[in-house]
Design an enzyme around this catalytic site. Structure first.
Site, PDB file in Angstrom:
ATOM      1  N   HIS A  73       0.818  -1.216   0.000  1.00 56.34           N
ATOM      2  CA  HIS A  73       0.000   0.000   0.000  1.00 56.34           C
ATOM      3  C   HIS A  73       0.850   1.263   0.000  1.00 56.34           C
ATOM      4  CE1 HIS A  73      -4.257  -1.422   0.615  1.00 56.34           C
ATOM      5  NE2 HIS A  73      -3.571  -2.546   0.671  1.00 56.34           N
ATOM      6  N   ASP A  88       8.212   5.234  -0.045  1.00 57.18           N
ATOM      7  CA  ASP A  88       8.873   6.307   0.698  1.00 57.18           C
ATOM      8  C   ASP A  88       8.358   6.492   2.115  1.00 57.18           C
ATOM      9  OD1 ASP A  88       6.362   7.309   0.156  1.00 57.18           O
ATOM     10  OD2 ASP A  88       7.069   9.225  -0.685  1.00 57.18           O
TER      11      ASP A  88
END
Length: 370
Positions: A73, A88
């Site tokens: 996700h 990130d």
């Protein structure tokens, strides 16, 4: 939600250890027991120990499943046209935004579970690194799962992911393949990543009032059973009533079948790949591991990251036999969808039809079931 949006301001102010030191001969770590090719990786050994002992409690359970789900996700939040930072950590740092996306339903529970550990180790690893590290460590809690590489050095996320980038169970196969294809995944890679991850997973938010409902008969084993169970002709919905959004009929009581899984198993573009993993444990594990590693590099420059794979514990060997038909089921119950290959010969488990137990739910740091 315990893990609040205040996390963003806290993390963005923290210093991070440098991971750009040149590789030399193996260095003895400060703990006196571990060594590392790159001394910067030494700081990760206590993080891994904490994750294994106190987050996953050495089990392929709900917390480990959630950590693996978070890898996907977070990483898929990137698009050539819409932007986004990929793997990130934005789903943690900018959770106030990303948790409003319908596809991230239930991720708040995962972050309640992992969030305290992300904060605890924020001086050592960024949110993006922690999510990928926890995902890699989660896999080696599950017998049969691959030990995937881990690379450290992701920068702090700059912004939330754009919306509508995470595929949903209600999506048709063309939409799913196009979404993955836009970031470089082939249909075969999609099957490996989705099917493999659902081998050790369950649903908390598909069927109301049903939590930890497995996708296959063996949610604590990384095996190929998912590729059999999803091809069985569905007969009932999980709650015994009508379908929920994103749900298809399942063939095994106590499990839930996602609409998208059922379609991946039967669509001409993906059906033969799906079937090809049945009882091909090594092939499936290798394809899945390669796909997850590819996810971990989305939005990142691999050359700027440090290979700290040596901190990942050894994988647990497969301690189970081949995939089987559940009691009362046989080849006659399979929705044969691949014209290119014969379905493998499987034995049927003896006895009456079974009901698969829910996955025990993790308890978050507040003491509530997550």
């Amino acid at each position: 939600m315990v893990f609040s949006a205040a996390f963003s301001a806290f993390v963005l102010a923290l210093p991070l250890l440098s991971v750009n030191a040149a590789r030399t001969k193996r260095a003895l770590c400060p703990d006196g027991k571990n060594t590392a090719v790159n001394k910067a990786c030494c700081a990760l050994f206590p993080v891994v120990d904490d994750i294994v002992d106190n987050l996953f409690t050495n089990e392929c359970g709900d917390s480990a499943h959630g950590a693996l789900r978070l890898v996907f996700h977070d990483a898929i939040g990137i698009s050539p046209t819409a932007g986004g930072g990929g793997a990130d950590g934005s789903i943690a740092t900018f959770n106030a935004t990303e948790l409003t996306f319908p596809a991230n339903l239930g991720i708040d529970d995962v972050l309640d579970d992992l969030g305290p550990f992300i904060l605890k180790h924020a001086n050592t690893v960024t949110p993006g690194d922690f999510i990928q590290l926890a995902g890699a460590v989660s896999l080696v809690q599950c017998p049969g799962a691959p030990r995937i590489p881990f690379f450290m050095g992701r920068a702090l996320p700059k912004a939330a992911s754009p919306p509508n980038l995470v595929p949903q169970p209600t999506d048709d196969i063309t939409t799913i393949l196009e979404r993955f294809g836009s970031v470089g995944f082939s249909p075969a890679e999609v099957v490996a990543v989705v099917g493999g991850s659902h081998s050790v997973a369950g649903a908390d938010d598909v069927v109301p009032n049903f939590q930890g409902i497995p996708f296959d008969q063996t949610p604590s084993q990384f095996d190929t059973q998912i590729f059999v169970d999803v091809l069985l002709h569905g007969t009932n919905f999980t709650d015994g009533g009508g379908p929920q959004s994103g749900e298809s009929e399942t063939a095994i009581a106590g499990t839930v079948r996602l609409q998208s899984d059922g379609l991946l198993a039967r669509d001409p573009r993906t059906a033969c790949t799906w079937q090809s993993f049945v009882n091909e444990q090594s092939k499936m594990a290798a394809a899945f591991g390669a796909g997850v590693l590819k996810l971990s590099f989305l939005g990142q420059n691999e050359r700027e990251l440090t290979d700290c794979s040596e901190v990942i514990p050894a994988a647990k060997p497969a301690n189970f036999g081949p995939a089987t038909f559940p009691p009362t089921k046989s080849i006659r119950d399979i929705d044969l969808s691949c014209d290119e290959a014969r379905f493998p010969d499987l034995r049927t488990e003896p006895g009456p039809a079974v009901t698969i137990a829910p996955i025990p739910q993790a308890v978050d740091s507040s003491g509530d079931d997550s």
